[in-house]
Design an enzyme around this catalytic site. Structure first.
Site: not given
Ligand code: GRF
Length: 223
Positions: A20-21, A73, A98-99, A115, A117, A144, A151, A153, A182
């Protein structure tokens, strides 16, 4: 009346799965008045996600829909949509979610789902981007923000930042350097969207009414 609507902060739902950063960067931006929107709820598919604690600490509703409790799903995403719709968001932010998403879900929120990435797309789609950048001998790496499409990413890219890969980098040091960026570009793109500056029109990213011919690359000194 129109003017009043324009000033209302856009409701946002943030989807998370872990640390969750990036959520924290959004929460911090909101707290300092720099998000242009308001995070109404944070929803995690994992009960133990640290992101949930970050949301609660900021006084934001933190919800769990454990994917292990749903058979597939499709039913998970339908449950997720039902929960999201309670908050009537104008934007869905995937912050380390992450799903894989069903096409029904993507279709519903197409053009209003962003999103973050950890690579300079289209390089290194998918997982383990830092390992792959190092293994490829890349001189640069980065991150990004993109609109989410069916599709993985591969949706229209909005904003990117690049960092150098240093000779003695390992996965952790490179990931940390990327993560710092990010935390800059994600709140920035979210703000543009909330302010109505950023739109997806006919599958093309528009900023301030102008279609981008390529993603915006954030310089080291900001924009
Ligand atoms: C980050 O690197 C983000 O780009 C990717 O997953 C990671 C999540 O990190 N999709 P956090 O949970 O936001 O710390």
């Amino acid at each position: 009346m129109t003017g009043q609507f324009a000033r209302d902060p856009l409701p946002i739902v943030v989807l998370v799965s872990g640390r969750g950063s990036n959520l924290q960067a959004l929460l911090d931006a909101e707290a300092s008045g720099a998000l242009g929107g308001t995070i109404r709820a944070v929803i995690s598919n994992r009960p133990c996600a640290r992101a949930l604690e970050r949301a609660r600490r900021a006084g934001v509703v933190a919800e769990i829909i454990d994917h292990e409790n749903l058979p597939d799903r499709e039913s998970f995403d339908r449950e997720l949509i039902a929960r999201i719709e309670i908050y009537r968001p104008g934007l869905i932010a995937l912050a380390g979610y992450m799903r894989l998403l069903t096409s029904e879900f993507v279709h519903r929120y197409y053009g209003r789902m962003l999103n973050i990435h950890p690579s300079v797309l289209p390089e290194f789609r998918g997982l383990h981007t830092h390992e792959r950048a190092l293994a490829a001998g890349a001189k640069h790496h980065g991150c990004s923000v993109h609109f989410v499409s069916k599709e993985v990413d591969a949706g229209p890219v909005i904003l990117q930042a690049r960092v150098p890969v240093l000779p003695d980098d390992d996965t952790d040091s490179l990931a940390a350097r990327v993560l710092q960026r990010e935390h800059v570009i994600f709140p920035m793109a979210v703000r543009w969207f909330c302010e109505g500056r950023l739109r997806l029109i006919d599958d093309r990213v528009h900023l301030d009414g102008v279609p981008l011919t390529q993603p915006i690359m954030l310089g080291d000194d900001g924009l």
